[in-house]
Structure formats: C-alpha cells, structure tokens
Design a protein around this motif. Structure first.
Motif, short mmCIF file in Angstrom:
data_model
loop_
_atom_site.label_atom_id
_atom_site.label_comp_id
_atom_site.label_asym_id
_atom_site.label_seq_id
_atom_site.Cartn_x
_atom_site.Cartn_y
_atom_site.Cartn_z
N THR A 46 18.38 -80.25 -1.94
CA THR A 46 16.97 -80.50 -1.08
C THR A 46 16.56 -79.27 -0.31
O THR A 46 15.16 -79.30 -0.31
CB THR A 46 17.65 -81.80 -0.11
OG1 THR A 46 18.04 -82.68 -0.80
CG2 THR A 46 16.47 -82.11 1.07
N HIS A 47 17.59 -78.47 0.23
CA HIS A 47 17.27 -77.15 0.36
C HIS A 47 17.36 -75.93 -0.27
O HIS A 47 18.74 -75.90 -0.99
CB HIS A 47 17.80 -76.67 1.84
CG HIS A 47 17.13 -77.44 3.02
ND1 HIS A 47 17.91 -78.08 3.84
CD2 HIS A 47 15.78 -77.74 3.26
CE1 HIS A 47 17.10 -78.68 4.88
NE2 HIS A 47 15.93 -78.51 4.37
N GLY A 48 16.67 -75.20 -1.15
CA GLY A 48 16.92 -74.57 -2.31
C GLY A 48 17.97 -73.66 -2.12
O GLY A 48 18.49 -72.94 -3.16
N ASN A 49 18.48 -73.00 -0.83
CA ASN A 49 19.34 -72.07 -0.75
C ASN A 49 20.76 -72.52 -0.32
O ASN A 49 21.69 -71.87 -0.14
CB ASN A 49 18.99 -71.06 0.71
CG ASN A 49 18.82 -72.13 1.82
OD1 ASN A 49 18.50 -73.29 1.80
ND2 ASN A 49 19.07 -71.38 2.80
N GLU A 50 20.93 -73.87 -0.48
CA GLU A 50 21.89 -74.68 -0.36
C GLU A 50 22.87 -74.92 -1.59
O GLU A 50 22.73 -76.07 -1.90
CB GLU A 50 21.84 -75.77 0.67
CG GLU A 50 21.06 -75.24 2.10
CD GLU A 50 20.83 -76.21 2.87
OE1 GLU A 50 20.94 -77.45 2.65
OE2 GLU A 50 20.47 -75.87 4.00
N ILE A 51 23.38 -73.90 -1.98
CA ILE A 51 24.00 -74.08 -3.48
C ILE A 51 25.06 -74.84 -3.71
O ILE A 51 25.53 -75.26 -4.82
CB ILE A 51 24.06 -72.58 -4.09
CG1 ILE A 51 25.26 -72.00 -3.35
CG2 ILE A 51 22.79 -72.00 -4.31
CD1 ILE A 51 25.45 -70.34 -3.94
N SER A 93 15.03 -68.73 -0.19
CA SER A 93 14.87 -70.00 -1.22
C SER A 93 14.72 -70.98 -0.63
O SER A 93 15.26 -72.30 -1.24
CB SER A 93 15.43 -69.68 -2.37
OG SER A 93 16.89 -69.89 -2.29
N ARG A 94 14.81 -71.31 0.80
CA ARG A 94 14.91 -72.62 1.30
C ARG A 94 13.89 -73.67 1.03
O ARG A 94 14.27 -74.88 0.70
CB ARG A 94 14.82 -72.55 2.98
CG ARG A 94 15.41 -73.87 3.59
CD ARG A 94 15.43 -73.35 5.09
NE ARG A 94 15.83 -74.59 5.93
CZ ARG A 94 16.79 -75.24 6.04
NH1 ARG A 94 18.01 -74.86 5.18
NH2 ARG A 94 17.07 -76.42 6.83
N PHE A 95 12.76 -73.13 0.88
CA PHE A 95 11.73 -74.10 0.25
C PHE A 95 10.48 -73.22 -0.30
O PHE A 95 10.62 -71.93 0.00
CB PHE A 95 11.08 -75.17 1.19
CG PHE A 95 10.79 -74.53 2.53
CD1 PHE A 95 9.48 -73.82 2.72
CD2 PHE A 95 11.56 -74.46 3.75
CE1 PHE A 95 9.11 -73.13 3.96
CE2 PHE A 95 11.02 -74.01 4.96
CZ PHE A 95 9.99 -73.33 5.17
N ILE A 137 23.29 -83.56 -0.19
CA ILE A 137 24.13 -82.66 0.26
C ILE A 137 23.66 -81.35 0.49
O ILE A 137 22.53 -80.71 0.08
CB ILE A 137 25.39 -82.08 -1.14
CG1 ILE A 137 25.96 -83.42 -1.52
CG2 ILE A 137 26.14 -81.09 -0.77
CD1 ILE A 137 26.64 -83.18 -2.85
N HIS A 138 24.12 -80.78 1.97
CA HIS A 138 23.53 -79.76 2.45
C HIS A 138 24.64 -78.70 2.88
O HIS A 138 25.70 -78.83 2.71
CB HIS A 138 22.74 -79.95 3.50
CG HIS A 138 21.31 -80.67 3.41
ND1 HIS A 138 20.03 -80.32 3.83
CD2 HIS A 138 21.23 -82.02 3.04
CE1 HIS A 138 19.26 -81.28 3.43
NE2 HIS A 138 19.93 -82.13 3.00
N SER A 139 24.05 -77.57 3.63
CA SER A 139 24.96 -76.58 4.21
C SER A 139 24.49 -76.05 5.13
O SER A 139 23.24 -75.88 5.55
CB SER A 139 25.46 -75.75 3.03
OG SER A 139 24.37 -74.92 2.32
N LEU A 140 25.19 -75.11 5.83
CA LEU A 140 24.84 -74.73 7.15
C LEU A 140 24.43 -73.12 7.29
O LEU A 140 24.91 -72.35 6.51
CB LEU A 140 25.86 -75.00 8.29
CG LEU A 140 26.03 -76.47 8.56
CD1 LEU A 140 27.31 -76.74 9.07
CD2 LEU A 140 24.86 -77.06 9.52
ZN LIG Z 1 19.64 -78.28 4.30
#
Ligand SMILES: [Zn+2]
Length: 319
Positions: A46-51, A93-95, A137-140
C-alpha cells in the motif's frame, strides 16, 4: 536530531510475474475454493517502500497456497510506487502522487480529481467492496516493535484479539487527515461483519519485518478459517508460534508538529511507555509537550521535519 539511515536487509521481490493476475485488475490474483466462505484479501505495498508485505505474498504464491473455503485474494496495491523502489534511496518510493492510505473518502473517490493513487483506488474499489476480511501489510520508519492497528469498532477489536499477533494491538483512529483503507466505509460499518486490519511489521527494511509479515498473514488466515491449519503450522516461524496474549492499547491522541523546530526529548523508536503524566517528551518551537496520562505509550514517532507533520500517537493500555 538527524534522521537515522537504515540498512536495507530485505530484498524487494520481482512482482512482475503477478502483473497479469486473474481478476482484470493488474497485480491482483484471486483463488476461489468453490466452497462457501468469506472473501479474504491480503494487501502488500500500500506504501511502495514497505517491501515486507511483498515478500510475504511472494512466499505464499510460491508455496502454492490455495483456500480450503471461501475466496483468497492477494493484491500488490501501489505497484506504481513499488516499481520505483531503489535500495540506494529506499524512502523515495512511498507513493507517486499522494499517500494511498489517505484517499479512501467517497467524495474523493467519486470526484473527477486525478492522481496516480486515486486512479488505482478506483480500479480496486469494486473488488474491495466484495472483501469480508482484509489484512493490509505495512512497515515502520524506526526499529519499533511490530503492532496491529484496528480502527476501533468492536468487530475489529474482537478479530484482532483472535489474530493475537503481533504482540501489540492498537485501537483507534489516530486522527489522520483522509481515510486509511481500514477505515473505508464498507469496513467501518458496525452493521456488517467485515473487518480490515493494518499491521506494521517493524522497520521497513529490517530482516525481521519480512518474517513478521508472513507470520501475521498466517495468523490472520487462521482466524479467517480459509486455509488448512496444517499449512499455517508448517510455515509459521519459530517466533510466530504460540505467541503470548497480545496487549491491547487505545490511541488517545496524536501530536502534529506546529513548527519546523520540533525535537523529541529522546531518540524514541516507538512503543516506549512513559510512567508519569506530565513528563516532557518533545519541544515544539517554544512549547514543551508532556505526556497527558500515566503509562502513556509513544506510538510511531516520525522524524520527518516540518510544521504539520504527524509526529507521534499516544496510547493508553486497555487490556
Ligand atoms: Zn505504510
């Protein structure tokens, strides 16, 4: 306090093989068991940098997972941003145009406003409208402990408590501008049984985040009851097996920087619990910010600078 840089320990998987999918929507694949049951969807990037989410879905695809009942859908959400992922500049690359996790308000989705993310949201919306149970699914940004976020309805709290992974469940709106996917109207409706949850798996590129993403997906699928339990047992990591009872916390407030000169009192990574009300936790221009209540948990500190930046959420233990 300078922003810390983090090593990229995870490898962003090649998701090109999943572009075609089978739903008519690029990067979305559905498996229909042919048997009655819920439509369960797991979202990555959903956020492009959260692999880490992409790693979990790539793993489940390669393991050949199929649902034993209901429908199971895997989606690589902001693949447009992910396509720009560069391990040498991983934050970039978050969005593409705007945060995909803020656009879920009807008056924007229904408008003729045009951004890359709104276009993708409109593509996904009819599918999302059929989903009963969703894990996003995301990350921080920091080495915070992982956490599950639920918007706060009873059905969401109950489901999150059953998933019981990771070990902290944070309930409440977070008082953001716009709406996250988990707050999109069909989910945020007490009159139906739909549930959407968001997991933050740890630091964006830490090796542990990939493992937490897969473990969380497996625990979510266990509660959704759409996958053979033997598959879940066989693929949970050692850390993901028999987790302790998760703590539940209520988001009681948020702190947004009022000035460009915002400094935390310490280099918080998130999930610190400050024992005493009135303890200084930040300085915003001339203003000292203190904890509003005893045993205040500091959730998701942000080291992005600038007035108007969301800096922190504050939480109180509820169970
Ligand atoms: Zn996120």
């Amino acid at each position: 306090m300078a922003a810390q840089s983090y090593p990229v320990e995870l490898t962003a998987p090649d998701i090109e093989p999943y572009r075609k999918g089978n739903t008519g929507i690029e990067f979305v694949t559905s498996f229909d068991s042919g048997k009655p049951g819920p439509h369960v969807m797991i979202n990555a990037i959903t956020h492009g940098n959260e692999i880490c989410g992409a790693i979990a879905l790539d793993t489940l695809f390669k393991l050949g997972l199929r649902p034993s009942r209901g429908i199971l859908t895997f989606g690589f959400i902001n693949h447009m941003a992910y396509a720009r992922f560069d391990a040498a500049n991983p934050d970039a690359s978050r969005f593409v145009d705007e945060d995909f996790n803020r656009v879920w308000v009807e008056n924007r989705l229904d408008s003729d406003e045009d951004t890359v993310e709104l276009r993708r949201a409109r593509e996904l919306r009819p599918l999302f409208d059929t989903v009963d149970l969703m894990l996003d699914i995301h990350s921080l940004g920091t080495y915070s402990k992982p956490l599950m976020i639920c918007h706060g309805l009873k059905k969401e709290r109950d489901f999150a408590a059953k998933v019981n992974f990771p070990a902290h469940i944070m309930c409440g709106s977070g008082h953001i501008v716009g709406k996250r996917i988990i707050e999109y109207t069909p989910f945020n409706d007490a009159a139906n049984d739909k549930v959407a949850l968001l997991v933050e798996c740890g630091q964006h590129w830490a090796a542990s985040s990939g493992r937490v993403a897969l473990d969380t997906a497996l625990h979510f699928l266990r509660v959704a009851d759409v996958v053979d339990p033997a598959f879940i047992d066989a693929h949970l990591s050692a850390e993901g097996k028999n987790p302790p009872k998760a703590e539940m916390w209520e988001v009681t407030g948020g702190i947004t920087a009022k000035t460009d000169d915002f400094r935390f009192a310490e280099q918080y990574i998130g999930m610190e619990v400050i024992a005493k009300a009135g303890t200084p936790i930040a300085q915003d221009g001339g203003e000292t910010i203190v904890t509003p209540h005893d045993d205040c948990l500091l959730m998701m500190p942000s080291y992005k600078q600038g007035a108007g930046t969301r800096k922190l959420r504050l939480c109180k233990r509820i169970g």
